[in-house]
Design an enzyme around this catalytic site. Structure first.
Site, PDB file in Angstrom:
ATOM      1  N   GLU A 238      -3.140  -4.552  -3.114  1.00  0.00           N
ATOM      2  CA  GLU A 238      -3.950  -5.528  -3.901  1.00  0.00           C
ATOM      3  C   GLU A 238      -3.668  -4.720  -5.374  1.00  0.00           C
ATOM      4  O   GLU A 238      -3.412  -5.380  -6.453  1.00  0.00           O
ATOM      5  CB  GLU A 238      -5.021  -5.890  -3.771  1.00  0.00           C
ATOM      6  CG  GLU A 238      -5.140  -6.622  -2.461  1.00  0.00           C
ATOM      7  CD  GLU A 238      -5.352  -5.729  -1.076  1.00  0.00           C
ATOM      8  OE1 GLU A 238      -4.903  -4.782  -1.308  1.00  0.00           O
ATOM      9  OE2 GLU A 238      -6.294  -6.206  -0.258  1.00  0.00           O
TER      10      GLU A 238
ATOM     11  N   CYS B 190      -3.939   0.603  -2.610  1.00  0.00           N
ATOM     12  CA  CYS B 190      -4.017  -0.648  -1.803  1.00  0.00           C
ATOM     13  C   CYS B 190      -3.019  -1.396  -2.283  1.00  0.00           C
ATOM     14  O   CYS B 190      -2.644  -1.549  -3.693  1.00  0.00           O
ATOM     15  CB  CYS B 190      -5.409  -1.197  -1.847  1.00  0.00           C
ATOM     16  SG  CYS B 190      -6.640  -0.497  -0.924  1.00  0.00           S
TER      17      CYS B 190
ATOM     18  N   ASN C  54       0.753  -1.216   0.107  1.00  0.00           N
ATOM     19  CA  ASN C  54      -0.020  -0.079  -0.049  1.00  0.00           C
ATOM     20  C   ASN C  54       0.766   1.174   0.112  1.00  0.00           C
ATOM     21  O   ASN C  54       2.019   1.287   0.341  1.00  0.00           O
ATOM     22  CB  ASN C  54      -1.096  -0.102   1.265  1.00  0.00           C
ATOM     23  CG  ASN C  54      -0.506  -0.215   2.216  1.00  0.00           C
ATOM     24  OD1 ASN C  54       0.458  -0.880   2.741  1.00  0.00           O
ATOM     25  ND2 ASN C  54      -1.335   0.216   3.691  1.00  0.00           N
ATOM     26  N   ILE C  55       0.479   2.208  -0.648  1.00  0.00           N
ATOM     27  CA  ILE C  55       1.061   3.430  -0.775  1.00  0.00           C
ATOM     28  C   ILE C  55       0.273   4.667  -0.577  1.00  0.00           C
ATOM     29  O   ILE C  55      -0.943   5.132  -1.257  1.00  0.00           O
ATOM     30  CB  ILE C  55       1.812   3.594  -2.289  1.00  0.00           C
ATOM     31  CG1 ILE C  55       2.680   2.305  -2.929  1.00  0.00           C
ATOM     32  CG2 ILE C  55       2.393   4.829  -2.679  1.00  0.00           C
ATOM     33  CD1 ILE C  55       2.646   2.476  -4.137  1.00  0.00           C
ATOM     34  N   GLU C  56       0.369   5.337   0.585  1.00  0.00           N
ATOM     35  CA  GLU C  56      -0.433   6.216   1.050  1.00  0.00           C
ATOM     36  C   GLU C  56      -0.313   7.655   0.514  1.00  0.00           C
ATOM     37  O   GLU C  56       0.958   7.858   0.071  1.00  0.00           O
ATOM     38  CB  GLU C  56      -0.784   6.291   2.660  1.00  0.00           C
ATOM     39  CG  GLU C  56      -1.185   4.787   3.294  1.00  0.00           C
ATOM     40  CD  GLU C  56      -1.369   4.921   4.445  1.00  0.00           C
ATOM     41  OE1 GLU C  56      -0.752   5.748   5.453  1.00  0.00           O
ATOM     42  OE2 GLU C  56      -2.018   3.995   4.951  1.00  0.00           O
TER      43      GLU C  56
ATOM     44  N   CYS D  53     -11.014  -3.002  -4.157  1.00  0.00           N
ATOM     45  CA  CYS D  53      -9.992  -3.852  -4.640  1.00  0.00           C
ATOM     46  C   CYS D  53     -10.666  -5.146  -5.225  1.00  0.00           C
ATOM     47  O   CYS D  53     -10.256  -5.878  -6.228  1.00  0.00           O
ATOM     48  CB  CYS D  53      -8.948  -4.365  -3.546  1.00  0.00           C
ATOM     49  SG  CYS D  53      -7.698  -3.154  -3.451  1.00  0.00           S
TER      50      CYS D  53
ATOM     51  N   CYS E 268     -10.062  -4.774   0.407  1.00  0.00           N
ATOM     52  CA  CYS E 268     -11.338  -3.962   0.580  1.00  0.00           C
ATOM     53  C   CYS E 268     -12.204  -4.027  -0.752  1.00  0.00           C
ATOM     54  O   CYS E 268     -11.954  -4.758  -1.732  1.00  0.00           O
ATOM     55  CB  CYS E 268     -10.755  -2.327   0.472  1.00  0.00           C
ATOM     56  SG  CYS E 268     -10.270  -1.768  -0.980  1.00  0.00           S
TER      57      CYS E 268
END
Ligand code: THU
Length: 136
Positions: A55, A53, A42-44, A89, A86
């Site tokens: 995935e 996310c 995940n990359i915020e 995804c 989620c």
């Protein structure tokens, strides 16, 4: 590539998670039908909606490298609970087939296996549009 190996690859991708906001690390590893693995984390983002996310990171890497047929995806986080994908995804993965296996792991690398169709019932797909956009 067995389930356990894929879970391990997801765990190592998790190390690259960029999570300054949630501090919740997620990793995913996606296996293609021809045996390639694409992993993701995940990359915020400071603008939270820009977050990607794990995935979808793995999936978009795969698609952009020319793979379109997938057999399994493993998902893990640093939580002791199983980490499920989620809703966004699940929907994005469904574009590539509802028979994909979803391997949800906990931080101990214990896992459960589901079919995407079972965790995304009544999925909205191209067929719901009478195949009018994709006809092959
Ligand atoms: N997240 C994932 O990467 N995958 C999931 O299946 C659930 C949520 C991420 C998004 C965000 O960076 C953090 O977990 C908290 O929601």
């Amino acid at each position: 590539m067995d389930y356990k190996d894929l879970v391990r690859l997801a765990k190592s991708a998790m190390e690259n998670a960029y999570v300054p906001y949630s501090k919740f690390r997620v990793g995913a590893a996606l296996l293609t039908t021809d045996g390639l693995v694409f992993s993701g984390c995940n990359i915020e983002n400071a603008s939270f909606g820009g977050t990607n996310c794990a995935e979808r990171t793995a999936l978009f890497k795969a698609i952009s490298e020319g793979s379109r047929k997938f057999s399994k995806i493993a998902i893990i986080s640093d939580s002791k609970d199983y980490t499920y994908p989620c809703g966004i995804c699940r929907q994005v993965l469904s574009e590539w087939g509802l028979d994909m296996e979803i391997i949800v792991a906990n931080s101990n690398e214990e896992f459960r296996v589901h079919k995407l169709r079972d965790i995304l019932p009544y999925a909205f797909t191209n067929e719901n549009m009478e195949g009018r956009y994709i006809s092959e």
